[in-house]
Structures are given as C-alpha cells and as structure tokens.
Design an enzyme around this catalytic site. Structure first.
Site, PDB file in Angstrom:
ATOM      1  N   ARG A 224      47.314  23.093  58.570  1.00 48.96           N
ATOM      2  CA  ARG A 224      46.187  23.755  59.238  1.00 48.96           C
ATOM      3  C   ARG A 224      46.298  23.725  60.752  1.00 48.96           C
ATOM      4  O   ARG A 224      45.724  24.571  61.438  1.00 48.96           O
ATOM      5  CB  ARG A 224      44.866  23.126  58.769  1.00 48.96           C
ATOM      6  CG  ARG A 224      44.521  23.500  57.348  1.00 48.96           C
ATOM      7  CD  ARG A 224      43.295  22.754  56.894  1.00 48.96           C
ATOM      8  NE  ARG A 224      43.614  21.588  56.099  1.00 48.96           N
ATOM      9  CZ  ARG A 224      42.807  20.559  55.916  1.00 48.96           C
ATOM     10  NH1 ARG A 224      41.635  20.538  56.503  1.00 48.96           N
ATOM     11  NH2 ARG A 224      43.157  19.558  55.149  1.00 48.96           N
TER      12      ARG A 224
ATOM     13  N   GLU B  75      44.302   7.886  52.990  1.00 51.23           N
ATOM     14  CA  GLU B  75      43.301   7.067  52.314  1.00 51.23           C
ATOM     15  C   GLU B  75      43.908   6.448  51.040  1.00 51.23           C
ATOM     16  O   GLU B  75      43.709   5.284  50.742  1.00 51.23           O
ATOM     17  CB  GLU B  75      42.096   7.939  51.970  1.00 51.23           C
ATOM     18  CG  GLU B  75      40.835   7.145  51.876  1.00 51.23           C
ATOM     19  CD  GLU B  75      39.631   8.046  51.716  1.00 51.23           C
ATOM     20  OE1 GLU B  75      39.752   9.270  51.900  1.00 51.23           O
ATOM     21  OE2 GLU B  75      38.562   7.505  51.372  1.00 51.23           O
TER      22      GLU B  75
HETATM   23  O1  LIG Z   1      43.180  11.969  60.575  1.00 52.08           O
HETATM   24  P1  LIG Z   1      43.792  11.921  59.222  1.00 52.08           P
HETATM   25  O2  LIG Z   1      43.086  10.939  58.293  1.00 52.08           O
HETATM   26  O3  LIG Z   1      45.270  11.654  59.253  1.00 52.08           O
HETATM   27  O4  LIG Z   1      43.548  13.320  58.509  1.00 52.08           O
HETATM   28  C1  LIG Z   1      43.644  14.557  59.184  1.00 52.08           C
HETATM   29  C2  LIG Z   1      44.690  15.438  58.559  1.00 52.08           C
HETATM   30  O5  LIG Z   1      44.317  15.752  57.203  1.00 52.08           O
HETATM   31  C3  LIG Z   1      44.393  17.153  57.019  1.00 52.08           C
HETATM   32  O6  LIG Z   1      45.672  17.567  56.653  1.00 52.08           O
HETATM   33  P2  LIG Z   1      46.285  17.363  55.199  1.00 52.08           P
HETATM   34  O7  LIG Z   1      47.178  16.120  55.232  1.00 52.08           O
HETATM   35  O8  LIG Z   1      45.189  17.370  54.185  1.00 52.08           O
HETATM   36  O9  LIG Z   1      47.275  18.586  55.058  1.00 52.08           O
HETATM   37  P3  LIG Z   1      47.090  20.183  55.108  1.00 52.08           P
HETATM   38  O10 LIG Z   1      46.864  20.580  56.550  1.00 52.08           O
HETATM   39  O11 LIG Z   1      48.424  20.633  54.615  1.00 52.08           O
HETATM   40  O12 LIG Z   1      45.943  20.594  54.238  1.00 52.08           O
HETATM   41  C4  LIG Z   1      44.066  17.721  58.386  1.00 52.08           C
HETATM   42  O13 LIG Z   1      44.524  19.058  58.526  1.00 52.08           O
HETATM   43  C5  LIG Z   1      44.770  16.764  59.311  1.00 52.08           C
HETATM   44  O14 LIG Z   1      46.137  17.115  59.524  1.00 52.08           O
HETATM   45  N1  LIG Z   2      36.835  15.507  55.303  1.00 56.49           N
HETATM   46  C1  LIG Z   2      37.940  16.254  55.497  1.00 56.49           C
HETATM   47  N2  LIG Z   2      37.842  17.600  55.493  1.00 56.49           N
HETATM   48  C2  LIG Z   2      38.949  18.359  55.695  1.00 56.49           C
HETATM   49  N3  LIG Z   2      40.172  17.869  55.875  1.00 56.49           N
HETATM   50  C3  LIG Z   2      40.312  16.543  55.893  1.00 56.49           C
HETATM   51  N4  LIG Z   2      41.404  15.753  56.080  1.00 56.49           N
HETATM   52  C4  LIG Z   2      41.014  14.481  55.991  1.00 56.49           C
HETATM   53  N5  LIG Z   2      39.692  14.382  55.755  1.00 56.49           N
HETATM   54  C5  LIG Z   2      39.225  15.671  55.699  1.00 56.49           C
END
Ligand SMILES: O=P(O)(O)OC[C@H]1O[C@H](OP(=O)(O)OP(=O)(O)O)[C@H](O)[C@@H]1O
Ligand SMILES: Nc1ncnc2[nH]cnc12
Length: 153
Positions: A40, A77
C-alpha cells in the site's frame, strides 16, 4: 478496525489532495529518494517521488526483486515478515523519505529505515497517511520524525 485506504482512492480529488499535502511538505527538502513499502505504500510513494523529482525505490516482500538484495526481518503481531531492497538502488549521499499508508506497531517502518541506513542513505523523515497512536509505533522509530495526516482510534 481495519483502516482501508481504498475508499480514498475512489475519490480522485481526495487522493490528489493527499499526495499534494506530502509534495508541498517535501518539495524543498532536498529529498533524493522516496522509498515506498509494499504494497500500500507504493500507491502514495510513487506519485510523491515523481512530483518532487526523486528516485522511487520499492521496498518489497521477500523473493520479489530480481538481482542482489539486502533484507530486514521484522515482527508482526503474529509472526515475522521481511522487506528487501536492491543493492545499488541507494547511494551514500542520498537523502531518503520513507512512505507507507499506515503505521501500526512501527515494525515495518523500522525495517524500512534500517535497509536505507545500511546502504548509507540519510533517512530524513517517514510519512504515512494514517497513524494508530495507541500502538505507539512512533516509539520504534529511534527519534526519527514521522509525519502523518490522520490519527485513527
Ligand atoms: O506498523 P506495522 O505494525 O508494521 O504495520 C503497518 C504495515 O501493515 C500494513 O501492511 P501489510 O504488512 O498488511 O501489507 P500490505 O501493504 O501488503 O497489505 C501497512 O500497509 C503497513 O505497511
Ligand atoms: N488496523 C490496521 N488497518 C490497516 N492496516 C493495518 N496494518 C496493521 N494494522 C492495520
């Protein structure tokens, strides 16, 4: 609880405004690299990089980048994940901005900054659209500034 940025993307005016808020902040800061976190983070990082005239560097999940990479594992997590960056993408004189959609625990941004700093770049700031402040992710950024647009509860 899931903070979904896809609804923002359906509104071209709102999406443009979000990108412009970041561009206005970083246009004169001497940023030479904008690093976006898969997946994202790419959505916001690439248009910011284009608008400020900086290199765009994708920080990707494992085994997605061809060629030589450096890797950083980080805690989720439940379990762990890993980000990778191309060797040679960053030069020691680069000034980097790290962009993601959201900071939760801060593990992802911490790993992203470690990759850039290991390659010799200076990380100037991290930028996210959304922060989940209750998770205290900021505290994992070792004092590095974090700019956000929205605090979510
Ligand atoms: O601060 P944190 O606890 O590390 O979480 C934040 C990360 O989690 C989500 O990505 P995700 O790993 O879900 O991957 P995605 O963007 O591919 O959906 C979001 O886009 C951040 O990159
Ligand atoms: N609450 C949340 N919503 C969307 N992306 C996330 N990545 C980690 N925590 C999230």
């Amino acid at each position: 609880m899931f903070q979904d940025i896809t609804t923002l993307l359906l509104n071209p005016k709102a999406f443009r405004n979000v990108v412009e808020l970041f561009v206005n902040r970083y246009i004169d800061k001497g940023i030479t690299v904008v690093a976006g976190v898969e997946a994202r983070g790419f959505i916001f990082a690439a248009p910011i990089a284009l608008a400020i005239g900086a290199k765009f560097i994708p920080l990707r999940k494992p085994r997605k980048l061809p060629g030589e990479v450096i890797s950083e594992k980080y805690d989720l997590e439940y379990g762990t994940d890993c980000l990778e960056m191309h060797v040679g993408a960053v030069q020691p004189e680069d000034r980097a901005l790290v962009v993601d959609d959201l900071i939760a625990t801060g593990g992802t941004l911490c790993a992203a900054m470690n990759l850039l700093e290991r390659a010799g770049a200076e990380v100037v700031e991290c930028a996210c659209v959304i922060e989940l402040p209750e998770l205290k992710g900021r505290e994992r950024l070792n004092g590095k500034p974090l700019h956000i647009l929205v605090e979510s509860r």
